[in-house]
Scaffold this motif. Sequence first.
Motif, short mmCIF file in Angstrom:
data_model
loop_
_atom_site.label_atom_id
_atom_site.label_comp_id
_atom_site.label_asym_id
_atom_site.label_seq_id
_atom_site.Cartn_x
_atom_site.Cartn_y
_atom_site.Cartn_z
N LYS A 64 -1.78 47.96 -3.28
CA LYS A 64 -0.57 47.12 -3.29
C LYS A 64 -0.93 45.65 -3.12
O LYS A 64 -1.60 45.29 -2.16
CB LYS A 64 0.35 47.59 -2.17
N GLY A 65 -0.48 44.82 -4.06
CA GLY A 65 -0.74 43.39 -3.99
C GLY A 65 -1.99 42.95 -4.73
O GLY A 65 -2.29 41.76 -4.75
N GLU A 66 -2.68 43.89 -5.38
CA GLU A 66 -3.95 43.51 -6.03
C GLU A 66 -3.72 42.51 -7.17
O GLU A 66 -4.58 41.69 -7.45
CB GLU A 66 -4.73 44.73 -6.51
N GLU A 67 -2.54 42.58 -7.80
CA GLU A 67 -2.22 41.59 -8.84
C GLU A 67 -1.39 40.43 -8.29
O GLU A 67 -1.66 39.27 -8.58
CB GLU A 67 -1.41 42.25 -9.97
N SER A 68 -0.39 40.77 -7.50
CA SER A 68 0.61 39.78 -7.07
C SER A 68 0.19 39.03 -5.81
O SER A 68 0.75 37.98 -5.51
CB SER A 68 1.94 40.48 -6.80
N GLY A 69 -0.75 39.58 -5.08
CA GLY A 69 -1.08 39.02 -3.76
C GLY A 69 -0.14 39.50 -2.66
O GLY A 69 -0.32 39.16 -1.50
N HIS A 70 0.85 40.30 -3.04
CA HIS A 70 1.84 40.76 -2.06
C HIS A 70 1.34 42.00 -1.33
O HIS A 70 1.92 43.08 -1.44
CB HIS A 70 3.18 41.01 -2.76
N VAL A 71 0.28 41.81 -0.57
CA VAL A 71 -0.35 42.93 0.13
C VAL A 71 0.48 43.37 1.32
O VAL A 71 1.33 42.64 1.83
CB VAL A 71 -1.78 42.55 0.60
N GLN A 72 0.22 44.60 1.74
CA GLN A 72 0.86 45.16 2.94
C GLN A 72 -0.24 45.48 3.96
O GLN A 72 -1.08 46.34 3.71
CB GLN A 72 1.63 46.43 2.59
N THR A 73 -0.21 44.79 5.08
CA THR A 73 -1.11 45.08 6.18
C THR A 73 -0.48 46.17 7.04
O THR A 73 0.65 46.01 7.51
CB THR A 73 -1.37 43.82 7.03
N VAL A 74 -1.19 47.27 7.20
CA VAL A 74 -0.61 48.44 7.86
C VAL A 74 -0.83 48.35 9.36
O VAL A 74 -1.96 48.18 9.82
CB VAL A 74 -1.25 49.73 7.29
N VAL A 75 0.24 48.48 10.12
CA VAL A 75 0.12 48.44 11.58
C VAL A 75 0.42 49.79 12.22
O VAL A 75 0.20 49.97 13.42
CB VAL A 75 1.02 47.34 12.20
N GLY A 76 0.90 50.77 11.43
CA GLY A 76 1.13 52.11 11.96
C GLY A 76 1.34 53.09 10.84
O GLY A 76 1.98 52.76 9.84
N ILE A 77 0.78 54.29 10.99
CA ILE A 77 0.92 55.35 9.99
C ILE A 77 1.51 56.58 10.69
O ILE A 77 0.96 57.04 11.69
CB ILE A 77 -0.44 55.72 9.37
N PHE A 78 2.60 57.09 10.14
CA PHE A 78 3.30 58.23 10.74
C PHE A 78 3.48 59.31 9.68
O PHE A 78 3.57 59.03 8.48
CB PHE A 78 4.67 57.78 11.27
N VAL A 79 3.54 60.55 10.15
CA VAL A 79 3.76 61.67 9.23
C VAL A 79 4.96 62.47 9.74
O VAL A 79 5.20 62.55 10.95
CB VAL A 79 2.48 62.54 9.13
N ASP A 80 5.72 63.02 8.81
CA ASP A 80 6.95 63.69 9.25
C ASP A 80 6.66 65.14 9.67
O ASP A 80 5.53 65.62 9.62
CB ASP A 80 8.04 63.60 8.17
N CYS A 81 7.72 65.80 10.13
CA CYS A 81 7.61 67.14 10.72
C CYS A 81 6.98 68.15 9.79
O CYS A 81 6.28 69.06 10.24
CB CYS A 81 9.00 67.61 11.16
N ASP A 82 7.23 68.02 8.50
CA ASP A 82 6.66 68.95 7.53
C ASP A 82 5.31 68.48 7.00
O ASP A 82 4.72 69.14 6.15
CB ASP A 82 7.62 69.14 6.35
N ALA A 83 4.85 67.33 7.49
CA ALA A 83 3.57 66.74 7.07
C ALA A 83 3.51 66.53 5.57
O ALA A 83 2.44 66.62 4.96
CB ALA A 83 2.38 67.58 7.56
#
Lengths: 137, 137
Positions: B69-88
Amino acid sequence: LKDAAAMPIDLPREPDFAKAGGLVPAIAQDADNGDVLMMAWMNAEAFAETLATNRAVYFSRSRGKLWRKGEESGHVQTVVGIFVDCDADTVLLKVRQAGAACHEGYRSCFFRQITTTDTQVVGERLVDPAEAYRKKP
Amino acid sequence: LKDAAAMPIDLPREPDFAKAGGLVPAIAQDADNGDVLMMAWMNAEAFAETLATNRAVYFSRSRGKLWRKGEESGHVQTVVGIFVDCDADTVLLKVRQAGAACHEGYRSCFFRQITTTDTQVVGERLVDPAEAYRKKP
């Protein structure tokens, strides 16, 4: 590239179910505190009923039928806003959640955080799921 | 019903890609203001790279390859947390978004609200998409 800025923005009246193969992801977000509560699926009928009734209705892929959220548990979602994404193939519902969104009894389904070192439960368990789904006499 | 309350909570190290057919939905949420920004898809490789680099990486179904994400536009997303739902089978990323998440130039892809009477643009357009994706010399 086309001049996207000059392209008019479509104002669809529903998601593009045909393009998506009949089902689109629907994200439910707490309208008050912004928590993402769950992700489920909608077909055209679920979307239409949600829009008409302001109660979140999904399509259960496992049961193959409409799923009126909270019909067993009482944990209904009152819809206060319906949004569609740029590709018109994902829905965002802003909802007021009664009780727990998650069938595991957590307020949000996203109650587990994955890091490079471990996975931890970070969510708030509100109800005993065995209690919430016990058959009423 | 089984006694769900007594069941231990799994602590998976990644989503259940096998169950989901290889791709799971991934929701990106603004870590600061809670806005839901977009929904895209991840395969196991995209998830692993996201976890390792703290930059959101998806799998582009249309291009059939990883989408940093952002490799063309520069609009990158820096991830500060990763969550998974109940069904994974669904991922939630909390991110710091540079610029606009949406290729249409809106901060969030969910910039259109559908009501029983009409559909309106309610989002904030930050950038001219034609400008953001113009090839650099």
